[in-house]
Design a protein around this motif. Structure first.
Motif, PDB file in Angstrom:
ATOM      1  N   LEU A 410       0.823  -1.209   0.000  1.00  0.00           N
ATOM      2  CA  LEU A 410       0.000   0.000   0.000  1.00  0.00           C
ATOM      3  C   LEU A 410       0.858   1.260   0.000  1.00  0.00           C
ATOM      4  CD1 LEU A 410      -2.750  -1.005   2.598  1.00  0.00           C
ATOM      5  CD2 LEU A 410      -2.866  -1.120   0.115  1.00  0.00           C
ATOM      6  N   PRO A 411       0.461   2.268  -0.770  1.00  0.00           N
ATOM      7  CA  PRO A 411       1.148   3.561  -0.708  1.00  0.00           C
ATOM      8  C   PRO A 411       1.028   4.178   0.683  1.00  0.00           C
ATOM      9  CG  PRO A 411      -0.256   3.422  -2.661  1.00  0.00           C
ATOM     10  CD  PRO A 411      -0.584   2.236  -1.793  1.00  0.00           C
ATOM     11  N   ASP A 412       1.893   5.108   0.998  1.00  0.00           N
ATOM     12  CA  ASP A 412       1.935   5.704   2.337  1.00  0.00           C
ATOM     13  C   ASP A 412       0.627   6.389   2.710  1.00  0.00           C
ATOM     14  OD1 ASP A 412       4.513   4.836   2.665  1.00  0.00           O
ATOM     15  OD2 ASP A 412       5.420   6.699   1.935  1.00  0.00           O
ATOM     16  N   GLY A 413      -0.083   6.921   1.725  1.00  0.00           N
ATOM     17  CA  GLY A 413      -1.285   7.682   2.039  1.00  0.00           C
ATOM     18  C   GLY A 413      -2.514   6.836   2.345  1.00  0.00           C
ATOM     19  N   VAL A 414      -2.414   5.529   2.180  1.00  0.00           N
ATOM     20  CA  VAL A 414      -3.573   4.655   2.396  1.00  0.00           C
ATOM     21  C   VAL A 414      -3.464   4.042   3.791  1.00  0.00           C
ATOM     22  CG1 VAL A 414      -4.867   2.668   1.544  1.00  0.00           C
ATOM     23  CG2 VAL A 414      -3.672   4.153  -0.066  1.00  0.00           C
ATOM     24  N   ARG A 415      -4.294   4.518   4.711  1.00  0.00           N
ATOM     25  CA  ARG A 415      -4.244   4.055   6.102  1.00  0.00           C
ATOM     26  C   ARG A 415      -5.661   3.838   6.632  1.00  0.00           C
ATOM     27  NH1 ARG A 415      -0.551   8.430   6.181  1.00  0.00           N
ATOM     28  NH2 ARG A 415       1.630   7.769   6.386  1.00  0.00           N
ATOM     29  N   GLY A 416      -5.741   3.249   7.820  1.00  0.00           N
ATOM     30  CA  GLY A 416      -7.005   3.122   8.520  1.00  0.00           C
ATOM     31  C   GLY A 416      -8.042   2.305   7.776  1.00  0.00           C
ATOM     32  N   ALA A 417      -9.266   2.847   7.716  1.00  0.00           N
ATOM     33  CA  ALA A 417     -10.377   2.127   7.100  1.00  0.00           C
ATOM     34  C   ALA A 417     -10.125   1.860   5.622  1.00  0.00           C
ATOM     35  CB  ALA A 417     -11.675   2.916   7.274  1.00  0.00           C
ATOM     36  N   ALA A 418      -9.471   2.820   4.949  1.00  0.00           N
ATOM     37  CA  ALA A 418      -9.177   2.635   3.525  1.00  0.00           C
ATOM     38  C   ALA A 418      -8.225   1.461   3.324  1.00  0.00           C
ATOM     39  CB  ALA A 418      -8.580   3.909   2.938  1.00  0.00           C
ATOM     40  N   ALA A 419      -7.245   1.324   4.210  1.00  0.00           N
ATOM     41  CA  ALA A 419      -6.300   0.216   4.102  1.00  0.00           C
ATOM     42  C   ALA A 419      -6.993  -1.122   4.356  1.00  0.00           C
ATOM     43  CB  ALA A 419      -5.153   0.410   5.093  1.00  0.00           C
TER      44      ALA A 419
END
Length: 498
Positions: A410-419
């Motif tokens: 995953l790219p750095d900007g994809v975190r939390g619920a999106a991840a």
């Protein structure tokens, strides 16, 4: 058979519409399909017994009429639980149609005619795979969602009229007793195993309830076999005669059909996801791209009897597994840029192998079933086939998801619920990528899914190789039986073949 097959494949494309129509939860949606599958698998053996006792034509006609009625009930359901109840009844009717249609082949056709009839029967099963998404997509685009189920009504009623006019009635010469204990044990056992496999597909292999259901179902099936053996030793007439499993060609033919189902489900389960999530097609486009597989299945199934007559059943089934394995291993080299020609070629090759193996193994099994027990004999075969599908889906679904997640970066900007949504599967990942407008994430998600697809097809090819090995080691050479042998065939003939 086409009506039953269409119902299962059409439902997969209708779920989004049903979700809106019923305001259904995720659990409701899961049970829309699971309830049908549970009753379909669990009622196979009791329905086979009823056909042998009361008449196979009566049970088949009754099942077709019930199928039409419960399809209409699905269309006019007002709540999720009404819809689920109608799907349960639909599963009961589907079990009657599947078992009685197959058992009729044992009664209607001689030993030499039956393999060709089985090839045509197999083709009707396979045709539902692409027709479901195509017909369902068209109806959902141009009409009310209820027509997805109402379309079964005229097909089933037409089938009932044809059966009434053309199919002679038959039942066992000596009517089997109603084996309530055996029927209860087999029904509960198959229900437990099927339910456990469905939960594995929904919650993963770590789900305790899934393992409890599968182990409990297995214990009940062992108890069922021991009880039937006890009835047989005491001179009674068991629902499933244990002596039938002493016939190696019957037992191993059923096992080989299970291997075909395990290998086959990989393509059917994964490729529509590939077409829609990676290539960006809709349900109708996905159905069209499955046509090479279906064409291969029909090309393999319909002339299978000619190859079996020329080469023998053992060699024909082995050749089918070889073609299946080669096609699946070629498919395991798929990448994100593979075109329709590539996927169509390997699916057609594996389809030919599936058709050859399935039709020939089915003919081998039916050739060992005495006419008077054809209902239960066909039910055992279909039970293994129907349990093999959720087993294969559970295994390959886990393989696909694990391989997808292990390859996903995953790219750095994809975190939390999106991840979490991205890791849940390819459709979740595509949705997150399109919402965020990230081309890099979309590429990563699709490449990771293709990696999972390749690993899953390798496993499917492994199932085909296992089937080949079992065919070569354990399936006996089947002696050619003539029409005269068929007329003389009875339960004693079955024991003599063993």
């Amino acid at each position: 058979m086409l009506a039953v097959g269409l119902d299962g494949t059409i439902l997969s494309v209708a779920l989004p519409e049903l979700s809106d129509a019923f305001q259904a939860t995720e659990t409701d949606l899961q049970w829309f399909s699971s309830s049908y599958l549970l009753f379909l698998a669990a009622l196979m053996l009791p329905v086979g017994l009823l056909g042998d006792r009361y008449g196979r034509k009566k049970v088949l006609m009754g099942s077709l009429v019930l199928f039409a009625g419960s399809s209409a009930a699905c269309a006019y359901a007002d709540t999720p639980w009404q819809f689920i109840a109608a799907r349960c009844v639909l599963g009961v009717a589907g079990a009657g149609i599947i078992v009685m249609a197959l058992s009729a082949l044992t009664v209607l056709f001689t030993a030499e005619e039956r393999p060709k009839a089985v090839g045509i029967w197999s083709a009707a099963n396979f045709l539902a795979l692409p027709l479901g998404p195509l017909l369902g997509g068209y109806l959902l685009t141009h009409a009310w969602w209820g027509w997805v189920f109402l379309i079964n009504v005229p097909v089933a009623l037409l089938g009932a009229l044809v059966v009434m006019a053309l199919v002679p009635d038959s039942r066992a010469d000596e009517r089997p007793q109603l084996d309530f204990v055996g029927a209860g044990l087999s029904t509960l056992g198959l229900t437990g195993i099927t339910y456990g496999l469905i939960r594995v597909g929904e919650h993963s292999w770590s789900d305790a309830l899934a393992w409890g259901a599968m182990c409990g179902g297995l214990v009940l099936l062992i108890a069922f076999y021991r009880y039937e053996s006890h009835v047989s030793r005491r001179g009674g007439r068991p629902m499933v005669d244990p002596a039938l499993f002493q016939v190696r060609s019957y037992t191993w033919g059923i096992i080989l059909i299970g291997f075909v189902a395990l290998a086959n489900i990989g393509v059917i389960f994964i490729m529509p996801q590939y077409f829609q999530a990676v290539q960006g097609t809709d349900a109708m486009g996905s159905g069209l791209r499955l046509l090479p597989l279906i064409g291969g299945l029909i090309v393999g199934a319909v002339p299978a009897e000619k190859f079996a007559r020329l080469l023998g059943a053992k060699i024909t089934i082995s050749a089918g597994f070889v073609a299946m394995a080669v096609g699946l291993f070629i498919g395991a080299a798929t990448d994100s840029g593979s075109g329709d020609g590539y996927s169509g070629t390997w699916m057609a090759l594996s389809g030919i192998g599936m058709g050859l193996s399935m039709a020939t193994a089915t003919s081998v099994v039916l050739s060992q079933v005495p006419k008077e027990r054809s209902g239960v004999g066909a039910a055992v075969l279909q039970s293994v086939n129907k349990v093999g599908a959720p087993l294969g889906a559970a295994i390959l679904g886990s393989v696909l998801l694990n391989a997808y997640q292990s390859h996903l970066s995953l790219p750095d900007g994809v975190r939390g619920a999106a991840a979490e949504e991205t890791r849940s599967g390819v459709f979740g990942g595509v949705a997150v990528a399109e919402k965020s407008g990230s081309h890099d994430l979309l590429t990563t998600v699709r490449d990771s899914f293709v990696h999972g697809l390749d690993v899953s097809l390798l496993v499917s090819g492994g199932f085909a190789l296992a089937g080949l090995l079992c065919t070569l080691l354990f399936l006996p050479k089947i002696p050619k039986r003539t029409a005269a042998d068929e007329k003389a065939g009875d339960a004693g003939d079955v024991v003599s073949v063993a």
